[in-house]
Design a protein around this motif. Structure first.
Motif, PDB file in Angstrom:
ATOM      1  N   LEU A  93       0.838  -1.195   0.000  1.00 39.10           N
ATOM      2  CA  LEU A  93       0.000   0.000   0.000  1.00 39.10           C
ATOM      3  C   LEU A  93       0.877   1.252   0.000  1.00 39.10           C
ATOM      4  CD1 LEU A  93      -1.186  -2.236   2.274  1.00 39.10           C
ATOM      5  CD2 LEU A  93      -3.127  -0.694   2.191  1.00 39.10           C
ATOM      6  N   HIS A  94       0.431   2.288  -0.720  1.00 40.18           N
ATOM      7  CA  HIS A  94       1.211   3.511  -0.853  1.00 40.18           C
ATOM      8  C   HIS A  94       0.354   4.742  -0.602  1.00 40.18           C
ATOM      9  CE1 HIS A  94       5.003   2.117  -2.953  1.00 40.18           C
ATOM     10  NE2 HIS A  94       4.252   1.033  -3.020  1.00 40.18           N
ATOM     11  N   LEU A  95       0.973   5.754   0.007  1.00 43.86           N
ATOM     12  CA  LEU A  95       0.440   7.105   0.050  1.00 43.86           C
ATOM     13  C   LEU A  95       1.638   8.038  -0.107  1.00 43.86           C
ATOM     14  CD1 LEU A  95      -1.967   9.019   0.403  1.00 43.86           C
ATOM     15  CD2 LEU A  95      -1.516   8.991   2.865  1.00 43.86           C
ATOM     16  N   THR A  96       1.762   8.636  -1.272  1.00 47.99           N
ATOM     17  CA  THR A  96       2.891   9.519  -1.553  1.00 47.99           C
ATOM     18  C   THR A  96       2.365  10.843  -2.088  1.00 47.99           C
ATOM     19  OG1 THR A  96       3.148   8.606  -3.791  1.00 47.99           O
ATOM     20  CG2 THR A  96       4.455   7.604  -2.045  1.00 47.99           C
ATOM     21  N   VAL A  97       3.019  11.924  -1.694  1.00 46.47           N
ATOM     22  CA  VAL A  97       2.638  13.249  -2.172  1.00 46.47           C
ATOM     23  C   VAL A  97       3.882  13.968  -2.676  1.00 46.47           C
ATOM     24  CG1 VAL A  97       1.476  15.410  -1.675  1.00 46.47           C
ATOM     25  CG2 VAL A  97       0.799  13.344  -0.430  1.00 46.47           C
ATOM     26  N   TRP A  98       3.850  14.307  -3.953  1.00 47.21           N
ATOM     27  CA  TRP A  98       4.920  15.052  -4.599  1.00 47.21           C
ATOM     28  C   TRP A  98       4.418  16.478  -4.806  1.00 47.21           C
ATOM     29  CZ3 TRP A  98       9.614  12.654  -5.887  1.00 47.21           C
ATOM     30  CH2 TRP A  98       9.646  11.274  -5.633  1.00 47.21           C
ATOM     31  N   LEU A  99       5.041  17.405  -4.120  1.00 53.49           N
ATOM     32  CA  LEU A  99       4.595  18.791  -4.140  1.00 53.49           C
ATOM     33  C   LEU A  99       4.939  19.484  -5.448  1.00 53.49           C
ATOM     34  CD1 LEU A  99       5.673  19.662  -0.515  1.00 53.49           C
ATOM     35  CD2 LEU A  99       3.314  19.732  -1.371  1.00 53.49           C
ATOM     36  N   GLY A 100       4.228  20.564  -5.728  1.00 53.29           N
ATOM     37  CA  GLY A 100       4.570  21.411  -6.857  1.00 53.29           C
ATOM     38  C   GLY A 100       5.820  22.229  -6.567  1.00 53.29           C
ATOM     39  N   PRO A 101       6.303  22.969  -7.571  1.00 48.97           N
ATOM     40  CA  PRO A 101       7.578  23.678  -7.423  1.00 48.97           C
ATOM     41  C   PRO A 101       7.474  25.016  -6.711  1.00 48.97           C
ATOM     42  CG  PRO A 101       6.726  24.005  -9.629  1.00 48.97           C
ATOM     43  CD  PRO A 101       5.761  23.076  -8.939  1.00 48.97           C
ATOM     44  N   GLN A 102       6.329  25.318  -6.122  1.00 45.73           N
ATOM     45  CA  GLN A 102       6.174  26.601  -5.429  1.00 45.73           C
ATOM     46  C   GLN A 102       6.909  26.629  -4.089  1.00 45.73           C
ATOM     47  OE1 GLN A 102       3.720  24.353  -5.799  1.00 45.73           O
ATOM     48  NE2 GLN A 102       3.266  23.837  -3.664  1.00 45.73           N
ATOM     49  N   VAL A 103       7.251  25.442  -3.550  1.00 45.12           N
ATOM     50  CA  VAL A 103       8.027  25.338  -2.318  1.00 45.12           C
ATOM     51  C   VAL A 103       9.074  24.238  -2.501  1.00 45.12           C
ATOM     52  CG1 VAL A 103       6.212  26.174  -0.760  1.00 45.12           C
ATOM     53  CG2 VAL A 103       6.344  23.731  -1.315  1.00 45.12           C
ATOM     54  N   ARG A 104      10.067  24.222  -1.606  1.00 44.55           N
ATOM     55  CA  ARG A 104      11.097  23.176  -1.650  1.00 44.55           C
ATOM     56  C   ARG A 104      10.940  22.178  -0.507  1.00 44.55           C
ATOM     57  NH1 ARG A 104      14.504  27.324  -3.725  1.00 44.55           N
ATOM     58  NH2 ARG A 104      15.314  26.762  -5.785  1.00 44.55           N
ATOM     59  N   VAL A 105       9.797  22.142   0.123  1.00 43.70           N
ATOM     60  CA  VAL A 105       9.549  21.178   1.197  1.00 43.70           C
ATOM     61  C   VAL A 105       9.749  19.762   0.648  1.00 43.70           C
ATOM     62  CG1 VAL A 105       7.758  20.230   2.706  1.00 43.70           C
ATOM     63  CG2 VAL A 105       7.968  22.708   2.410  1.00 43.70           C
ATOM     64  N   PRO A 106      10.388  18.877   1.403  1.00 41.60           N
ATOM     65  CA  PRO A 106      10.523  17.486   0.934  1.00 41.60           C
ATOM     66  C   PRO A 106       9.173  16.861   0.593  1.00 41.60           C
ATOM     67  CG  PRO A 106      11.890  17.856   2.879  1.00 41.60           C
ATOM     68  CD  PRO A 106      11.043  19.084   2.704  1.00 41.60           C
ATOM     69  N   HIS A 107       9.204  15.947  -0.347  1.00 41.05           N
ATOM     70  CA  HIS A 107       8.001  15.193  -0.688  1.00 41.05           C
ATOM     71  C   HIS A 107       7.698  14.182   0.426  1.00 41.05           C
ATOM     72  CE1 HIS A 107       8.335  17.033  -4.594  1.00 41.05           C
ATOM     73  NE2 HIS A 107       9.469  16.418  -4.847  1.00 41.05           N
ATOM     74  N   PRO A 126      14.119  14.333  -0.232  1.00 39.86           N
ATOM     75  CA  PRO A 126      14.742  15.653  -0.395  1.00 39.86           C
ATOM     76  C   PRO A 126      14.686  16.158  -1.828  1.00 39.86           C
ATOM     77  CG  PRO A 126      16.420  13.957  -0.144  1.00 39.86           C
ATOM     78  CD  PRO A 126      15.099  13.283   0.080  1.00 39.86           C
ATOM     79  N   ARG A 127      14.729  17.489  -1.943  1.00 39.92           N
ATOM     80  CA  ARG A 127      14.656  18.122  -3.258  1.00 39.92           C
ATOM     81  C   ARG A 127      15.915  18.926  -3.558  1.00 39.92           C
ATOM     82  NH1 ARG A 127       8.691  20.631  -3.163  1.00 39.92           N
ATOM     83  NH2 ARG A 127       8.918  20.671  -5.431  1.00 39.92           N
ATOM     84  N   VAL A 128      16.920  18.702  -2.740  1.00 41.01           N
ATOM     85  CA  VAL A 128      18.232  19.304  -2.956  1.00 41.01           C
ATOM     86  C   VAL A 128      19.274  18.249  -2.635  1.00 41.01           C
ATOM     87  CG1 VAL A 128      17.359  21.581  -2.244  1.00 41.01           C
ATOM     88  CG2 VAL A 128      18.562  20.147  -0.581  1.00 41.01           C
ATOM     89  N   ASN A 129      20.519  18.540  -2.972  1.00 36.35           N
ATOM     90  CA  ASN A 129      21.641  17.705  -2.554  1.00 36.35           C
ATOM     91  C   ASN A 129      21.940  18.055  -1.097  1.00 36.35           C
ATOM     92  OD1 ASN A 129      24.270  16.744  -1.944  1.00 36.35           O
ATOM     93  ND2 ASN A 129      24.773  16.669  -4.122  1.00 36.35           N
ATOM     94  N   ARG A 201       3.752  16.637  10.809  1.00 34.45           N
ATOM     95  CA  ARG A 201       4.974  17.447  10.701  1.00 34.45           C
ATOM     96  C   ARG A 201       5.138  17.992   9.292  1.00 34.45           C
ATOM     97  NH1 ARG A 201       8.139  13.901  12.837  1.00 34.45           N
ATOM     98  NH2 ARG A 201       8.417  12.779  10.890  1.00 34.45           N
ATOM     99  N   TRP A 202       4.898  17.145   8.309  1.00 35.85           N
ATOM    100  CA  TRP A 202       5.043  17.550   6.906  1.00 35.85           C
ATOM    101  C   TRP A 202       4.058  18.666   6.552  1.00 35.85           C
ATOM    102  CZ3 TRP A 202       1.619  16.701   2.679  1.00 35.85           C
ATOM    103  CH2 TRP A 202       2.173  16.957   1.421  1.00 35.85           C
ATOM    104  N   LEU A 203       2.836  18.570   7.044  1.00 37.20           N
ATOM    105  CA  LEU A 203       1.863  19.633   6.787  1.00 37.20           C
ATOM    106  C   LEU A 203       2.304  20.954   7.429  1.00 37.20           C
ATOM    107  CD1 LEU A 203      -1.453  17.624   7.245  1.00 37.20           C
ATOM    108  CD2 LEU A 203      -0.552  18.549   5.095  1.00 37.20           C
ATOM    109  N   ARG A 204       2.917  20.878   8.590  1.00 31.65           N
ATOM    110  CA  ARG A 204       3.451  22.108   9.198  1.00 31.65           C
ATOM    111  C   ARG A 204       4.573  22.685   8.360  1.00 31.65           C
ATOM    112  NH1 ARG A 204       2.900  18.976  14.005  1.00 31.65           N
ATOM    113  NH2 ARG A 204       5.146  18.556  14.032  1.00 31.65           N
ATOM    114  N   TRP A 205       5.404  21.823   7.806  1.00 28.87           N
ATOM    115  CA  TRP A 205       6.470  22.297   6.912  1.00 28.87           C
ATOM    116  C   TRP A 205       5.884  23.046   5.718  1.00 28.87           C
ATOM    117  CZ3 TRP A 205       9.765  17.186   6.354  1.00 28.87           C
ATOM    118  CH2 TRP A 205      10.504  16.979   7.525  1.00 28.87           C
ATOM    119  N   VAL A 206       4.843  22.465   5.133  1.00 28.91           N
ATOM    120  CA  VAL A 206       4.222  23.102   3.965  1.00 28.91           C
ATOM    121  C   VAL A 206       3.683  24.483   4.337  1.00 28.91           C
ATOM    122  CG1 VAL A 206       2.332  22.953   2.308  1.00 28.91           C
ATOM    123  CG2 VAL A 206       3.674  20.912   2.831  1.00 28.91           C
TER     124      VAL A 206
END
Length: 269
Positions: A93-107, A126-129, A201-206
């Protein structure tokens, strides 16, 4: 701490055939709770390309599954899916969210497995090195380091899952949780707690993220798509889809995971 170093199909083939419907249903209920939190925060619309995948296979009489993908102004691609044959001892089972490019918050990455033992994966993709951007690491990963260490120290029943595929190992962040475990109430409860904390936590990051400058968004979106496609196409567990449904259907499911057949535009396009 013990370690699992086997392919998924090896784990399944070496295990007794056990009806795991009860755990599968618990996993479904957990992901539904987490998805409800995400739905409450984002404007989302199901991509029509995944509507034919609402139900496929022969479940509950045999292998089956469901794959639904969503997009919206802030979300590039969200996947809520399952695949397997719970009565024969396997479900993924999967639940994954890939955000748009308006923020750099991890997926957001969540996967739950029963084979018939338990297995879970939680990560902030992560979305950076990270080695090059220490500030990004300090913001999103260093605060999770103590929890990551505590889980390893306080739950000796867990077995760290080391993928035999080097690419998959490279895709994990330093604070990824990736374990197989006996299906006890104690450990199922741990997974419930960690996944809810992960999403909250992820929603707070967003909500607290700074916007990405306009000229940088196209490059970020291109990198996001490349990462998502590579992870979906290179996942060694795809062999289970081929086993159950054949190569053609599996290829379609993999495209559904990364958006290869998407109809709705990407955010910001």
């Amino acid at each position: 701490m013990k370690e699992t170093l086997r392919h998924v199909e090896q784990m399944v083939d070496s295990s007794p055939v056990v009806d795991v419907t009860e755990t599968f249903q618990r996993w479904q209920e957990l992901l539904a709770e987490l998805k409800a939190k995400i739905d409450a925060r984002f404007e989302l619309r199901r991509d029509p390309s995944t509507e034919p995948l609402e139900s496929y296979g022969a479940h509950p009489g045999g292998p089956g599954g469901r794959l639904a993908a969503f997009t919206g102004p802030e979300v590039d691609w969200m996947v809520h899916s399952w695949l397997g044959d719970p009565k024969a001892g396997f479900a993924n089972l999967h639940l994954t969210v890939w955000l748009g490019p308006q923020v750099r918050v991890p997926h957001l990455g969540i996967a739950l497995l029963v084979w018939p033992e338990g297995w879970f994966y939680l990560d902030s993709v992560p979305r950076v090195n990270l080695a090059a951007d220490g500030g990004y690491y300090d913001r999103y990963y260093e605060p999770l380091n103590e929890q990551w260490l505590a889980v390893r120290q306080e739950y000796p029943e867990l077995e760290w899952f080391t993928s035999r595929a080097g690419f998959i190992r490279a895709s994990l962040s330093p604070t990824a949780q990736c374990y197989s475990f006996p299906r006890s109430d104690r450990l199922l409860g741990l997974v419930r707690r960690l996944t809810h904390e992960h999403v909250d936590r992820w929603l707070r990051w967003v909500d607290g993220a700074e916007p990405v400058p306009g000229p940088e968004r196209a490059g970020l979106a291109a990198t996001d798509l490349a990462i998502r496609r590579n992870i979906a196409e290179r996942d060694p567990a795809n062999v289970m889809g081929v086993r159950y449904f054949g190569q053609e259907t599996t290829d379609r499911l993999v495209r559904g995971l990364w958006g290869g057949d998407r109809v709705l535009p990407r955010p910001g396009a």
